[in-house]
Design an enzyme around this catalytic site. Structure first.
Site, PDB file in Angstrom:
ATOM      1  N   GLY A  54     -13.430  -3.585 -63.414  1.00  9.47           N
ATOM      2  CA  GLY A  54     -12.232  -4.192 -63.972  1.00  9.47           C
ATOM      3  C   GLY A  54     -11.269  -3.228 -64.631  1.00  9.47           C
ATOM      4  O   GLY A  54     -10.137  -3.591 -64.918  1.00  9.47           O
TER       5      GLY A  54
ATOM      6  N   LYS B 102     -28.282   0.958 -59.119  1.00 14.65           N
ATOM      7  CA  LYS B 102     -27.284   0.043 -59.678  1.00 14.65           C
ATOM      8  C   LYS B 102     -27.471  -1.277 -58.939  1.00 14.65           C
ATOM      9  O   LYS B 102     -27.162  -1.381 -57.737  1.00 14.65           O
ATOM     10  CB  LYS B 102     -25.859   0.571 -59.493  1.00 14.65           C
ATOM     11  CG  LYS B 102     -24.831  -0.468 -59.951  1.00 14.65           C
ATOM     12  CD  LYS B 102     -23.390  -0.062 -59.727  1.00 14.65           C
ATOM     13  CE  LYS B 102     -22.504  -1.295 -59.902  1.00 14.65           C
ATOM     14  NZ  LYS B 102     -21.069  -0.994 -59.701  1.00 14.65           N
TER      15      LYS B 102
END
Lengths: 66, 257
Positions: B187, B99
């Site tokens: 988020g 990632k």
């Protein structure tokens, strides 16, 4: 000779290998990676890679994150 | 019921569309319960100096649970730092997955797009399966896909804010144009937002804080699992068009006597 492992000073025998540095730290041999003076050392080279005096060795593992 | 296709990231088949992070959990026992409740099959870790007290505890936990490890490059600010960290992770964890995070500043934790694209190109060349955490910018997403990334992972809102998906239209545009999987990363605050990401057509959701810092992490992990499944099913089912005026769902009344 002295080397720096994860920022701490350690005394190792002249001609010590990356594996000797892992042992000095009490680190396992799986789940860790090693860099010496900013270069990643492949696992296959840990026994043969000789450390120079004052080498800066980083031993990393996975921690909680992301 | 039709069975869902597996999520495929490069050469990796992932059995769950909820990718978890491990950051923020109070301890490994809480983390273990949350991961099990989430049903996740892929979970992120960060790379840091080994500490004698904790050793390789997180890694041991993920291996015991049969969850594939996804190392991140969290904390890296330049392409060079991120490439170095990814190479260390590959050595330590024996995975080509990464990632990729290249952060511009500590206040926003937003990706630095220029360094991110540079790092992505280098890591793809080096044989990594690159999963970049990116801004919700369709142009940058297209360039990352063009560079050979195995997925694009746009943010819903800044890391750890729990503000949900601030620009759903951008996410929809990214989904529309992208051939590799799109993973909504960062988020998410609560389950409805995870469902929304999937309804927008994302292939997976990656979240950590929303679960690990929830009042009851295990319960929230279960909620996220259901939300991702529900959103995926709803997207596949095809929602009705929105209408301005009401449309009766019962037949007209019978004529009076």
């Amino acid at each position: 000779m002295h080397v720096w492992i994860n920022g701490e000073r350690h005394e190792l025998a002249v001609g010590a290998s990356v594996l000797d540095a892992l042992d000095a730290l009490g680190a396992p041999r799986t789940g860790v990676a090693v860099a010496v003076d900013g270069e990643v050392i492949p696992r296959a080279d840990w026994a043969s890679a000789r450390l120079a005096a004052a080498a800066r060795i980083e031993v990393l593992t996975a921690v909680q994150g992301g | 019921m039709p069975t869902d296709d597996p999520l495929v990231l490069g050469g990796h088949k992932i059995a769950s569309r909820l990718i978890m992070g491990t950051g923020g959990a109070g301890n490994l026992e809480i983390l273990e319960r949350a991961l099990l409740a989430s049903g996740t099959a892929l979970t992120t870790v960060a790379m840091r100096r080994i500490d004698a007290a904790s050793g390789t505890g997180v890694l041991d936990l993920l291996r015991r649970l049969g969850i594939e490890v996804l190392p991140n490059t969290a904390g890296c600010r330049t392409a060079a730092e991120a490439v170095f960290t990814a190479r260390l992770a590959r050595e330590a964890l024996e995975t080509d997955l990464v990632k990729l995070e290249v952060i511009a500043d500590e206040r926003t934790l937003l990706p630095d797009p220029i360094e991110l694209l540079d790092a992505a190109e280098q890591l793809v060349d080096d044989g990594f399966t690159v999963l970049p955490y990116t801004n919700d910018d369709p142009v940058l997403a297209r360039k990352l896909e063009g560079a050979g990334c195995a997925a694009v992972m746009p943010l819903g809102s800044p890391i750890g804010t729990g503000l949900g998906i601030r620009n759903p239209h951008n996410i929809a545009m990214i989904v529309e144009q992208t051939r590799v999987p799109v993973v909504l990363d960062a988020g998410i605050g609560t389950a409805s937002e995870a469902a929304q990401a999937m309804e927008l057509g994302c292939d997976a959701v990656l979240l950590a804080t929303a679960v690990t810092r929830a009042g009851d992490p295990e319960r929230m992990a279960h909620a996220m699992r259901l939300a991702v499944e529900a959103g995926r099913a709803a997207h596949g089912a095809g929602r009705i068009p929105r209408r301005y005026w009401a449309t009766a769902s019962s037949p007209d009344p019978d004529p009076g006597p």
